[in-house]
Design an enzyme around this catalytic site. Structure first.
Site, PDB file in Angstrom:
ATOM      1  N   ASP A  79     -20.471  51.364  -8.604  1.00  0.00           N
ATOM      2  CA  ASP A  79     -20.898  51.084  -9.909  1.00  0.00           C
ATOM      3  C   ASP A  79     -20.674  50.198 -11.436  1.00  0.00           C
ATOM      4  O   ASP A  79     -19.202  50.879 -10.743  1.00  0.00           O
ATOM      5  CB  ASP A  79     -22.179  52.412 -10.139  1.00  0.00           C
ATOM      6  CG  ASP A  79     -20.936  53.968 -10.150  1.00  0.00           C
ATOM      7  OD1 ASP A  79     -19.927  53.030 -11.089  1.00  0.00           O
ATOM      8  OD2 ASP A  79     -21.449  54.939 -10.102  1.00  0.00           O
ATOM      9  N   ASP A  95     -20.296  51.361 -15.208  1.00  0.00           N
ATOM     10  CA  ASP A  95     -20.780  51.881 -16.921  1.00  0.00           C
ATOM     11  C   ASP A  95     -20.362  50.806 -17.433  1.00  0.00           C
ATOM     12  O   ASP A  95     -19.340  50.254 -17.799  1.00  0.00           O
ATOM     13  CB  ASP A  95     -20.052  52.948 -16.615  1.00  0.00           C
ATOM     14  CG  ASP A  95     -20.675  54.002 -15.618  1.00  0.00           C
ATOM     15  OD1 ASP A  95     -21.105  54.054 -14.745  1.00  0.00           O
ATOM     16  OD2 ASP A  95     -18.852  53.894 -14.337  1.00  0.00           O
ATOM     17  N   ASP A 118     -10.599  60.884 -18.904  1.00  0.00           N
ATOM     18  CA  ASP A 118     -10.444  61.467 -17.865  1.00  0.00           C
ATOM     19  C   ASP A 118      -8.648  61.302 -17.605  1.00  0.00           C
ATOM     20  O   ASP A 118      -7.852  62.461 -18.191  1.00  0.00           O
ATOM     21  CB  ASP A 118     -11.648  62.194 -17.473  1.00  0.00           C
ATOM     22  CG  ASP A 118     -11.912  61.568 -16.324  1.00  0.00           C
ATOM     23  OD1 ASP A 118     -11.491  59.744 -16.700  1.00  0.00           O
ATOM     24  OD2 ASP A 118     -11.781  61.507 -15.099  1.00  0.00           O
TER      25      ASP A 118
HETATM   26  P1  ATP Z   1     -16.587  56.412  -9.270  1.00  0.00           P
HETATM   27  O1  ATP Z   1     -17.779  55.624  -9.629  1.00  0.00           O
HETATM   28  O2  ATP Z   1     -16.202  55.767  -8.030  1.00  0.00           O
HETATM   29  O3  ATP Z   1     -16.728  58.033  -9.100  1.00  0.00           O
HETATM   30  P2  ATP Z   1     -16.094  56.792 -11.751  1.00  0.00           P
HETATM   31  O4  ATP Z   1     -14.592  56.802 -12.332  1.00  0.00           O
HETATM   32  O5  ATP Z   1     -16.762  55.619 -12.556  1.00  0.00           O
HETATM   33  O6  ATP Z   1     -15.223  57.035 -10.362  1.00  0.00           O
HETATM   34  P3  ATP Z   1     -17.963  58.547 -13.453  1.00  0.00           P
HETATM   35  O7  ATP Z   1     -18.444  59.105 -13.067  1.00  0.00           O
HETATM   36  O8  ATP Z   1     -18.835  57.541 -12.875  1.00  0.00           O
HETATM   37  O9  ATP Z   1     -16.760  58.398 -11.988  1.00  0.00           O
HETATM   38  O10 ATP Z   1     -17.842  57.897 -15.029  1.00  0.00           O
HETATM   39  C1  ATP Z   1     -17.727  56.846 -15.392  1.00  0.00           C
HETATM   40  C2  ATP Z   1     -16.369  57.354 -16.635  1.00  0.00           C
HETATM   41  O11 ATP Z   1     -16.267  57.728 -17.467  1.00  0.00           O
HETATM   42  C3  ATP Z   1     -15.254  57.645 -15.747  1.00  0.00           C
HETATM   43  O12 ATP Z   1     -14.623  56.042 -15.473  1.00  0.00           O
HETATM   44  C4  ATP Z   1     -14.305  58.078 -16.898  1.00  0.00           C
HETATM   45  O13 ATP Z   1     -13.965  56.878 -17.923  1.00  0.00           O
HETATM   46  C5  ATP Z   1     -15.854  59.120 -17.084  1.00  0.00           C
HETATM   47  N1  ATP Z   1     -15.787  60.016 -17.036  1.00  0.00           N
HETATM   48  C6  ATP Z   1     -16.468  60.705 -16.188  1.00  0.00           C
HETATM   49  N2  ATP Z   1     -16.295  61.978 -16.164  1.00  0.00           N
HETATM   50  C7  ATP Z   1     -15.282  62.212 -17.071  1.00  0.00           C
HETATM   51  C8  ATP Z   1     -14.933  63.539 -16.980  1.00  0.00           C
HETATM   52  N3  ATP Z   1     -15.319  64.547 -16.087  1.00  0.00           N
HETATM   53  N4  ATP Z   1     -14.276  63.811 -18.341  1.00  0.00           N
HETATM   54  C9  ATP Z   1     -13.360  62.539 -19.108  1.00  0.00           C
HETATM   55  N5  ATP Z   1     -14.076  61.305 -18.655  1.00  0.00           N
HETATM   56  C10 ATP Z   1     -14.512  61.118 -17.585  1.00  0.00           C
HETATM   57 MG    MG Z   2     -19.096  55.229 -11.742  1.00  0.00          MG
END
Ligand code: ATP
Ligand code: MG
Length: 462
Positions: free
Chosen positions: A82, A84, A159
Site C-alpha cells: 500500500d 501512504d 516509529d
Molecule cells: P506495512 O504497510 O508493510 O505493514 P508500514 O510501515 O507501511 O508497513 P503502516 O501501518 O502502513 O505500516 O503505517 C504507515 C507508516 O505510518 C509507517 O511506515 C510509519 O511511518 C507510520 N507508523 C505506523 N504505525 C506506527 C506506530 N505504531 N508508531 C509510529 N509510526 C507508525
Molecule cells: Mg503501509
C-alpha cells in the site's frame, strides 16, 4: 481485513539526533534532501492511484508526500502493498478534493481516497503534542491525538527510521530527516527517540520491530532491541482486535518462519500466546511444539509464495494447540472422559486467548472444527471415512494431523492412511475401510481403555 493503523506518535525531543536547536523545547530535525538524480525512487514504482492522489493534492495547492513503508519497500526491491500519503491539507480539505473520499478513524482522523479497487490513505502532518494536550491511558499509552503540525514534527513521530522517508511529488526529491537512508543501507532497524518511552506509548511498535526484522532481514540496533526484553508484557494492554491484526501481519504475509524466530529472540512469542508459550520450553514436549509451529510457518510461507490461500483459523489452531493438549491432560487427570475434556479445553483456550488477540467468531468456529477433526479422523470404519473426506473442514483437519505427525507429537500412520485414501478410487477406498475392519477398530478400543483412570477396571484382553 488488516485494519491500517496510521498512528504515529510523539517522543521526547532531546533524544532525537541530528536536531536543529530552537528557542523552546521544539527542536526539529533538518532533512537531507536528495534530488531526483540522487535517489532510486521512481514514479514507475508507484501505483496509479497513489500518483493521482499526490498530484490531486498538489494541484489543490497543498504539499503532498509519499511516506513510510512504501518507500522502505521500494528501496529494498519489494513491491509495496500500500501507499501512504501525508499532506498539510486537513482531512476535510482532502475530502473536498476527491470525488470518492471518506474521513475515517476514531483514534486519528485520516482520509481514504478510492480509485477503482485501490485505496490510498491520506494523513495530515501530525504535531508533537505535550502530554496534557492528548489523552493518555494510565500506562502512558496515547489514546487520542488530533493536532496537526509540520513535516518535521511528523517525521519525529514515526516509529523507526526506515519508515520515516518522504518523497515530494512537487520536485521528486527524497527527504531524509533521521538518517533513514544510512540505516536502510546498513540493514538496521532504529527506533526514533527514546526507545523505552516510544514502546510505552505504543507497545505495538515492539511487534512492528519484530516484523520488519523478519520481513526485511534487518538487525535491530542494540538500543532499539534492549527495552523490548523488559516491556513485552505491556502488549497485553493493547486492544485485542489490533493485536489480532498484528499477528496476521506477522504470520500471514510470507515471512512467518522469520517472524517466529524474531519474536522468540525478543521474548515476544510467549507474550502473544501465553498459554501455549508456557509449554514451548517444557522438557520432552517443548521441542515438539516448537517443531509444530515452525513447520506450520514453513508451510504457510510456501503457500503464500505459491499464491495459495491461507487462513487465520489454521494458524491459530496451531499456535494454540499446545495449550489445548495441556488443558485436556488436566481434565483427564480429573477423570473427565476424553472427548468432553478436549471440548472443554478448546473452549477455555480460545476464551483466554481472546483477551490478548480477539479472534473473530467466524475463525474461532473453524479453529474448533479443525481440532474436532483430530478425533473424527481416527474413526474410519463403516461410512465414517466417506463422510469425513467430503466434509468442508476435512482438508484443514488432515493438514493439521500431518503437522502433528511430522512434529513428533503423535506416531505417524493415520496421516498416511488418509493420504492413500484420497488417492484411491471408490473401490480402493472400500477395500481400505474393509481392511480396517479387521485391525483398526479393536486397536482403538484398546487405546480408550488405557485412558480410564486407575481402578476403573479393564475387562478386555486384547
Ligand atoms: P506495512 O504497510 O508493510 O505493514 P508500514 O510501515 O507501511 O508497513 P503502516 O501501518 O502502513 O505500516 O503505517 C504507515 C507508516 O505510518 C509507517 O511506515 C510509519 O511511518 C507510520 N507508523 C505506523 N504505525 C506506527 C506506530 N505504531 N508508531 C509510529 N509510526 C507508525
Ligand atoms: Mg503501509
Amino acid at each position: 481485513m488488516l485494519r491500517k493503523i496510521a498512528s504515529y506518535l510523539t517522543q521526547p525531543l532531546d533524544s532525537v539526533t541530528r536536531l536543529l536547536g530552537r528557542s523552546s523545547s521544539a527542536a526539529l530535525p533538518v532533512p537531507e534532501i536528495h534530488s531526483r538524480e540522487h535517489h532510486d525512487i521512481s514514479r514507475r514504482d508507484m501505483s496509479r492511484a497513489a500518483l493521482n492522489v499526490l498530484y490531486g493534492l498538489n494541484k489543490g495547492g497543498f504539499e503532498a508526500y509519499l511516506v513510510g513503508g512504501c518507500l522502505r519497500d521500494i528501496l529494498n526491491g519489494v513491491t509495496p502493498k500500500d501507499f501512504d500519503v501525508v499532506t498539510n491539507a486537513t482531512p476535510e480539505e482532502v475530502q473536498k478534493l476527491f470525488r470518492r473520499a471518506r474521513v475515517i478513524g476514531r483514534r486519528f482522523k485520516i482520509v481514504h481516497v478510492y480509485f477503482g479497487q485501490d485505496v490510498i490513505e491520506v494523513a495530515t502532518f501530525r504535531a508533537l503534542s505535550e502530554p496534557d494536550e492528548r489523552e493518555e491511558s494510565e500506562h502512558g499509552m496515547i489514546l487520542r491525538d488530533n493536532i496537526y503540525g509540520t513535516i518535521e514534527e511528523d517525521a519525529l513521530r514515526r516509529d523507526f527510521t526506515l519508515n520515516a522517508l518522504y518523497y515530494n511529488i512537487d520536485n521528486f526529491a527524497l527527504y531524509d530527516f533521521m538518517g533513514s537512508l544510512d540505516d536502510i543501507r546498513e540493514r538496521r532497524i532504529r527506533i526514533i527517540g527514546d526507545p523505552e518511552r516510544r514502546y510505552r506509548e505504543d507497545p505495538v511498535r515492539m511487534l512492528r520491530a519484530a516484523r520488519f526484522a523478519a520481513k526485511m532481514q534487518f538487525e535491530l540496533e542494540p538500543e532499539t532491541e534492549k527495552p523490548i526484553h523488559q516491556l513485552g508484557l505491556s502488549l497485553h494492554q493493547v486492544p485485542a482486535p489490533r493485536m489480532f491484526d498484528e499477528v496476521l501481519k506477522l504470520f500471514l504475509t510470507g515471512h512467518a518462519l522469520a517472524s517466529m524466530k524474531s519474536l522468540q529472540q525478543l521474548g515476544l512469542l510467549e507474550i502473544l500466546i501465553p498459554e501455549s508459550g508456557k509449554h514451548l520450553h517444557d522438557t520432552g514436549i517443548g521441542p515438539v511444539w516448537n517443531n509444530l509451529i515452525e513447520q506450520a510457518c514453513i508451510n504457510t510461507d510456501k503457500r503464500i509464495a505459491e499464491n495459495r490461500p491461507v487462513t487465520p483459523a489454521f494458524l491459530f489452531a496451531v499456535l494454540l494447540w499446545p495449550a489445548v493438549v495441556a488443558r485436556t491432560e488436566k481434565h483427564l487427570e480429573h477423570g473427565v472422559p476424553f472427548a468432553p475434556a478436549r471440548q472443554k479445553a478448546a473452549g477455555q483456550v480460545i476464551h483466554s486467548q481472546n483477551e490478548i488477540t480477539a479472534i473473530p467468531k467466524r475463525f474461532a468456529q473453524v479453529i474448533r472444527e479443525i481440532w474436532d477433526m483430530q478425533l473424527r479422523l481416527d474413526k474410519r470404519h463403516g461410512r465414517h471415512a466417506e463422510v469425513l473426506v467430503a466434509d468442508t473442514r476435512f482438508r484443514a483437519g488432515y493438514d493439521f494431523l500431518l503437522l502433528r505427525e511430522q512434529s513428533g507429537e503423535i506416531e505417524p500412520g493415520l496421516g498416511d492412511w488418509w493420504t492413500r485414501y484420497q488417492e484411491e478410487d471408490e473401490h480402493g477406498r472400500m477395500e481400505m475401510v474393509r481392511q480396517l475392519g479387521k485391525t483398526a477398530a479393536p486397536a482403538k478400543k484398546k487405546r480408550r481403555r488405557r485412558r480410564k483412570p486407575a481402578g476403573a477396571g479393564s475387562t478386555g484382553s486384547q
